[in-house]
Design a protein around this motif. Sequence first.
Motif: not given
Length: 517
Positions: A331-337, A340-361
Amino acid sequence: MTADQNRLQPHADDADRHPLTDENVVVALGTDLRSAGYTNDGVTDLLGTDVHEALARGVWWPAVAVTHQATGERGRLSTLIRLFLLGTDEPEETVSEAFPTSDTDTLVAQGVLARVDGSRLRACLDIRPHADDTRDYLVVADQDAAMRPGPVSRNHVLGIGGASISLARAVIREPVRRALDIGTGCGIQALHLDTHCEQIVATDTNDRALALAAATARLNGMSWDLRSGSMFEPVAGERFDLIVSNPPFVVGAGGQDYIYRDSGVVGDGLCEQLVRELPAHLNPGGTAQILANWVIRDGAPWQERVSSWLAGTGLDAWVVQREVADPISYVSLWLSDAGEDEPATARRGAEWLEWFDANDIVAIGMGSITVRAPLEGERREPDVVLEEITGAGEEVTGSEAQAFLARRRYLRETSDDQLLARRLSVAPVMLEEHSLPGDEGWQQVSSAVRRPGGPGAVLGVDEVSRALLAGCRGQVPLGALVELLADFHGVDADALAEAALPVVREAIGRGILYEAS
């Protein structure tokens, strides 16, 4: 091929929406860039090897210093480097001198340049030289987040990156009639296809990407059949000898924040769809080579996931997993590309990781998939090899991919009896031995032979197989070597042949042994 054959026709308002829609402007721009020496070698020569390599790593300040020292005709090249590779603002008078054929007002109107504070100009596009073993190219893309403030746009067109270069190096460069580039982006794959393909169809869902790909083609005097649409929709009912794709493979919840990375399909579904639909668009004996990402779930081998995509396709396949990333790193790799600003990056990254966790990835695999369709009338089980090859210097190349497929065919068509009658030679290999200290000094615990530069070209050997490989000099049949070894060790020749043949076949498959001719 001539540039005016490009099929893509701009809409009436494209001049406002997309850059470089005027072919005459593209031609004049290309003339100015090349006359200034704006080539890969020209840039390297001006900057020097160390500074050029530093720039490739993202260290830009040495290049700024060097270009400001250049004078005379090299001053034109320096201005172009600062504009397109360093993203600086330049005085309009200096920019005009760098473009003696092109008018700066026209370049502004065509989206190549923009005015800053009235008297200065900056580049709006990433136009950079690129080269292979045959010629120099110019590639048009959008500037990445490091060159411009703020996030990239949704229809951002990615330039030359590590993934696109990896795919270009991996493609088999044998001459073919028809080739398809799915998700062409700035056109980097089509550029390389043009060297060995008679007809090139390149598609993308992003109209801006198609416009920039058209500019790339024209700058290089090429013609591609550019079509808008997703996956195989623009080529329904058509077949090709070669299909390549660096698709928007990023694994996520199915959104499409950025077209260049997000497919709009949940998880790794786009890559699965791409693989499953390949057979309907490959000519008999045709080849497809794609980059892909796949999900790895807790406790499940990655091979199960990708092999399920290939099931029922009838395609021979070589799947190589080059990297494995944990969710945070991925997630960090693709967010850095995206920039986006830090608040948007943090929000999008948290949502992304939650989706990974919910799908056992628990991880994401990254690699290449090379497939070949069966020949006309060929009826057999497909030959599928899935392996992890992560070593530096073991990247898949076009020549290695071509040789791999040829070796697999040789093994399919050669029986054990035929193999024993053949004269085999060993490729240039290195013998690697591993020992541990013990009570009686160093004690060897393992040994292997390795073909340098070959992906996965390593084979564990014991005393007998080492001797067998050493004896393969193309002079006597394999069966005769086996009999000599059996006699030396006092064992049954048939039993030794039965034990040795799997090792020999693996050595052939990895390019360590080959039939002498």
